[in-house]
Design an enzyme around this catalytic site. Structure first.
Site: not given
Ligand SMILES: Cc1ncc(C[n+]2csc(CCOP(=O)(O)OP(=O)(O)O)c2C)c(N)n1
Ligand SMILES: Cc1ncc(C[n+]2csc(CCOP(=O)(O)OP(=O)(O)O)c2C)c(N)n1
Ligand SMILES: [Mg+2]
Ligand SMILES: [Mg+2]
Lengths: 325, 394, 325, 394
Positions: A60, A130
């Site tokens: 972000e 959320h």
């Molecule tokens: C600071 C923040 N930004 C955005 C999100 C929303 N979000 C939740 S999971 C996710 C994707 C995460 O991907 P990754 O780190 O590759 O983990 P995976 O889900 O593949 O295990 C996002 C964008 C969040 N939880 N926290």
């Protein structure tokens, strides 16, 4: 005119803006091909290409840093932060950079083209991360505009104003209403003014102030009060920064009473500023103290969401306290 | 050039621990410490005029730094920050850019700004926060900026300009005008989260950006050895799939050539480049700092021998493009110019109080008008308490 | 007792805390051998070793992230952010992590051992980024305590309370007074209560509320008012979160008037909460609207610092407005 | 081991641009996709009991994920997030730790928690936010945490746990108790600024931390190719002067061995290690996601062939440690346990409303007491509007 829900209205505003000006681009996490986790940017990559609607890496502070640079270059970036709860890593870029860019440079440079969109608010079983309503965290920041629409019509008109406003705008979208709020929305371009409140309903006994999704809560509370024979004036701020103190003051001078209903935790929510300002401007007109119905001073809980929430019943009780003081 | 894809990952059934310093990044140098050229080195295409402009800018900045440091000590300005010892890094890199390229600085790159044509008067107006300052006296001394010279206004929070550079360069690429953005930052600022954000985004979006790290060994009192455990900043590029160059930041010819190549890669091939310029902050961090508390005279002396201006001068003299006497004369005329401008800028008043509310937004919002009117009434009431502005409040 | 300036009092508090409990460590940018850019941690590395007093890399989000982890592990970290203006990169770690750590885990984990120290405030020719008063940005955050001392005696007593308080505390140090404020300070350990305001001076005509360095400004304003024959009660909040509404309300019920003097930009500064709460609690006692003397709603300018600042004269005028309403 | 210093920088007079993929990081694998062992591979020291515990945990998690995904679809819980396909990564790594080591998760490591001994009942209590949930029903489903099991409560903001792990490990090192912290995160979260902060600090402070990246190819809809341009996450370690291991995340034996070695380095030599486990998120991101919008069935099918549980089962069968029938039976008994626990947890009420203000601070501050009293009076007034708590508000 077409029936649109709030998400469709947002999508339509982005579509109109991108069609009108090719300097407009939209980006953020999952915003590209997928169209965003709420699908607000759905179809835009197909229509305007990958260079103007794209995914960013998951960072972000980078999204807003990048957007600041792009805006300084003369573009009109519309950056999405996936949830309002995740805007805080970008706090420095917004508060220290975005907001001060023009002032600190003596207007040599500005990021006026920037719009930051983010969904906010609770009521969706989102728990701590959320559900937050972060507007108050930003409202102490000269240089920033903050806008919160309450329905599809406002969403499109205010977003189009935000995108083309020559100042950076934080645009908070009530995610609870994304699909729940449906209404008539013009398909073409139109704008609604920033910094101007809207008197949603006129009344004479008490003024109710709110913004965004909370207006719906207020309307339910007012329905209860009206059954008691109370005449309520409802003011939707629409903009949190700059906020329209004149319209609120005018209403309070008429009704003599003010209740603010807000979702965020009570202490230092934006209603504090409304109360502080209005008690100063309307001192001789106030017949009872300005009341605030707010969230509790706790993080946003999951199992106790209903209990935490400043719902229509709590707002209704605040109206009664205001009247029966 | 298409984005160079990572090679296909090999599978191994032997547990391989990649060692902490897996890439070996040499430092590019053309001029040795004594100003002579490395045997067999291919010098950049640089003519006399350009070389002398670079040298004159170095002298000017050295002089400006010296005088303004002293001016701060005399209480004439509130703050100053010198680039002593790092002039080659900023001037050499700025010289390798096109004028249309955007420069984003950290705060120790006055050399780049001077090279672009910021006048001594403009420097002084900013340093004295007077009403002729392009920044309207709003920021501390050394926070220069100039749209006409494509030099972004400095902002104190460290690292914030790095992802901004990625965004700016993205806009440049979209516009198709074949320009790039060069962003400076210190090895300390490279620890900020914004560094990570900016470099990764630049690599993913293949933007025409040059990330220019001045590794001068210190972040205020913190030595590089307590800033990172890696081999400097350059190897981080590999983590982002980005190209990197390490260069002797005290060798202006090497900096010039490295930046030229980086610019070519950035603009013609849309591949961002990380440059790490190895140098030394010869002065204190700023006028608020005293380095004797955290480093030795010995260490400082060692770096004095690698000093960039003398080194370049020796080369220029060897080229027959300047004499030591001419150099000295030129220095004297810089001095005169600086002193004259200083005296003049000092006399210019601060901006009119009306400017206190302009530029918060494109046009002041209602509450700002109210606050200004209240303020002016108040100043009229107590003119002596606000001497800088009261005379002009009628 | 010894004569100490505010910096020495801070240093003494850290020294006492580190001597008392070897779980206390202090760190931040330039905090180690050098003792911090203001020298607040001077001598502590020599005394307690590099493992307990050390430099960190230059990354505020990392400093607080690291400190959160260290506190969760059971240590008592005292993390320094070099200037309050540079706390924003750590905003997410503070607001989303530090403040919610205990609540979200149902008390399985907590970072109660954490103290964050940072210098704040203007009046030192610092311009935009060495002058901000960020307390209001944090005051909307349940789970966090926020403390601001006004003099050396308070600084030491409150900092010792903060370090050993079982909750995370943001400790804002008025840098303008670092060397300017000198007073008698016990050399040994002592504590002052968090969450409790102090009545600095009793009076009957009007209540003045402030905190930190602004109390000195208020005292100068009060001296002017007293020449006019006005009797002023001065309340120093000392804590911003939780804040002591009872003490303020009690005072206002006595005087009937309230003026808040604060350094930060007017809109949504902490005075807004004070005004909103007190108008509610003391409605029937107020003889005039609650007045606020604040900074302008602009970023902190350099050349116009004096004009921007809510100084003693502006505070004095606010007192007069309150009295002559 | 003393901190390995970066080699002395070589000087070169030839301009060297370090290419974007300067380190070559192979992937460690012991079991091939078909469950047979690579020729000549040296297997970790793993006995039957341990192997079967790992396998049983894999089965349990697979079953739990499947049932609770379905339970969400039936509207019985509000949200769920499956770790389908990544069980080997979390369980293999957790098995290589000591119980006293701290685990900090992102949210997809229920396998590690189950391995530590979190009971099916504890899982269910959290998923139903009931009054027996250790987290008191405050966070969304899958935000587990358990102090008794040294498993830090999950928090949704991505990446925040990474610098926290560095701090936690620093405390462990100070305490001298020879434990470490293992922190999980996705390849998406590795883009956050906090990743940069955490790894750099860990390297500088030489803390006993293992940074375990689950590179599963996606961050919600965003493929790794739009997340970074580098060769995955592992080469970033070089930028921090940190050791790295890339391992096949679908090979539980390789994950186990890699983590064992990382733990040895972390605890005995105080050198943090970055592990990148290559895997694939076989399910959608969560119950809120539908991956058909952004990837092909073909791609999914390819990864099904590399599936970790079947692979491990084949090896166990070849070892003679289990039969396919026994495995099936075991799966059936996990199913029974999960279904029984689900039904039970569903009936447990949410926490008492008094809990709404506890744990904001160690003891509630005055305004919270007031707010709770007001709330309870309000609930008494409108009991039907707050059915989950009103019965117990007297
Ligand atoms: C600071 C923040 N930004 C955005 C999100 C929303 N979000 C939740 S999971 C996710 C994707 C995460 O991907 P990754 O780190 O590759 O983990 P995976 O889900 O593949 O295990 C996002 C964008 C969040 N939880 N926290
Ligand atoms: C976000 C932020 N944190 C802290 C500071 C205070 N600060 C100013 S300069 C500096 C050191 C910077 O070191 P480096 O990046 O190496 O640049 P150099 O001064 O060596 O040129 C620090 C800590 C700041 N300006 N911004
Ligand atoms: Mg440096
Ligand atoms: Mg992933």
């Amino acid at each position: 005119m077409a029936k649109m829900n709030l998400l469709q209205a947002i999508n339509s505003a982005l579509d109109v803006a991108m069609a009108k000006n090719d300097k407009v681009s939209v980006f953020g996490e999952d915003v590209g091909h997928f169209g965003g986790v709420f699908r607000a940017t759905s179809g835009l990559q197909e229509k305007y290409g990958r260079a103007r609607c794209f995914n960013t890496p998951l960072v972000e502070q980078g999204i807003i840093g990048f957007a600041n640079g792009l805006a300084a270059q003369g573009s009109l970036p519309v950056a999405e932060i996936q949830f309002g709860d995740y805007i805080f890593p970008a706090f420095d870029q917004i508060v220290n950079e975005t907001a001060k860019f023009r002032y600190r440079s003596g207007n040599e440079f500005n990021v006026g083209g920037l719009t930051i969109r983010t969904p906010y608010g609770g009521g969706i079983h989102g728990g701590h991360y959320h559900s937050q309503s972060p507007e108050a965290y930003f409202a102490h920041t000269p240089g920033l505009k903050i806008v919160v629409p309450r329905n599809p019509y406002q969403a499109k008109g205010l977003l189009l104003s935000a995108i083309f406003d020559p100042n950076p705008v934080l645009f908070l979208e009530p995610k609870r209403l994304y699909r729940a709020a449906v209404g008539e929305v013009p398909e073409e371009e139109y704008t609604l003014p920033l910094g101007k409140a809207e008197v949603v309903q006129e009344g004479s006994d008490v003024t109710l102030v709110g913004w965004g999704a909370q207006i719906e809560v207020i309307e339910r509370a007012v329905a209860l009060a009206e059954k008691d024979g109370v005449s309520v004036e409802i003011v939707d701020l629409r903009s949190i920064q700059p906020w329209d103190a004149d319209t609120v003051a005018e209403s309070v001078m008429k009704t003599g009473r003010l209740v603010i209903s807000q979702e965020a935790p009570h202490t230092m929510a934006f209603g504090s500023e409304v109360a502080a300002t209005i008690q100063e401007r309307c001192f001789l007109y106030l017949e009872s103290p300005i009341m605030r119905a707010s969230g509790l001073d706790t993080p946003y809980p999951l199992a106790h969401e209903k209990e935490y929430f400043s719902d229509h019943l709590k707002t209704y009780e605040a109206i009664k306290r205001s009247l029966n003081y | 050039m298409a984005k160079e894809k990572a090679p296909k990952t090999q599978v191994t059934s032997e547990l391989t621990v990649i060692p902490p310093h897996a890439v070996n990044i040499p430092m590019f140098q053309l001029l040795k410490d004594d100003g002579t050229v490395h045997k067999g080195a291919k010098l950049p295409d640089i003519d006399k005029e350009l070389a002398l402009k670079m040298f004159s800018t170095m002298q000017f900045i050295r002089l400006l730094d010296e005088r303004m440091f002293a001016a701060q000590r005399q209480g004439r300005i509130s703050f100053y920050l010198s680039s002593l010892g790092e002039e080659a890094a900023s001037i050499g890199s700025a010289a390798a850019l096109k004028f249309e390229d955007m420069i984003m600085g950290q705060y120790r790159e006055q050399g780049a700004l001077a090279y672009r044509g910021f006048t001594v008067k403009q420097f002084m107006n900013q340093l004295f926060s007077n009403e002729q300052d392009l920044g309207k006296g709003r920021q501390m001394p050394v926070h220069y900026g100039c749209a006409a010279l494509n030099f972004m206004t400095i902002s104190s929070p460290l690292g914030t300009q790095i992802p901004q550079a990625a965004g700016y360069a993205y806009g440049q690429k979209q516009s198709g005008d074949k320009t790039c953005t060069l962003v400076y930052f210190g090895e300390g600022a490279a620890s900020e989260g914004d560094f990570h954000a900016g470099l990764n985004m630049a690599a993913v979006f293949e933007v025409p950006a040059i990330f220019f790290c001045r590794n001068n060994g210190y972040a205020i009192s913190t030595p590089a050895s307590e800033q990172f455990a890696g081999d400097g900043i350059a190897p981080r590029a590999t983590g982002y799939g980005m190209r990197a160059i390490r260069v002797d930041g005290n060798d202006i010819l090497a900096v010039y050539q490295a930046t030229q190549e980086a610019r070519r890669l950035a603009v013609e091939e849309n591949t961002p480049v990380l440059i790490e310029a190895m140098s030394y902050r010869m002065a204190g961090h700023s006028t608020s700092d005293d380095p004797t508390g955290y480093r030795t005279k010995d260490e400082e002396a060692q770096w004095r021998d690698k000093e960039p201006m003398v080194r370049f001068q020796k080369w220029l003299v060897a080229q027959g493009w300047i004499t030591d006497e001419a150099a000295e004369q030129q220095m004297a005329s810089h001095k005169e110019a600086v002193l004259a401008a200083l005296k003049e800028a000092e006399k210019v008043p601060v901006p009119h109080v009306d400017e206190i509310i302009s530029d918060v937004y494109d046009t002041p919002i209602p509450i700002l008008h109210e606050q200004l009117e209240t303020l002016k009434a108040h100043i009229r009431n107590y003119p002596d308490a606000y001497p800088a502005t009261s005379e002009r409040v009628k």
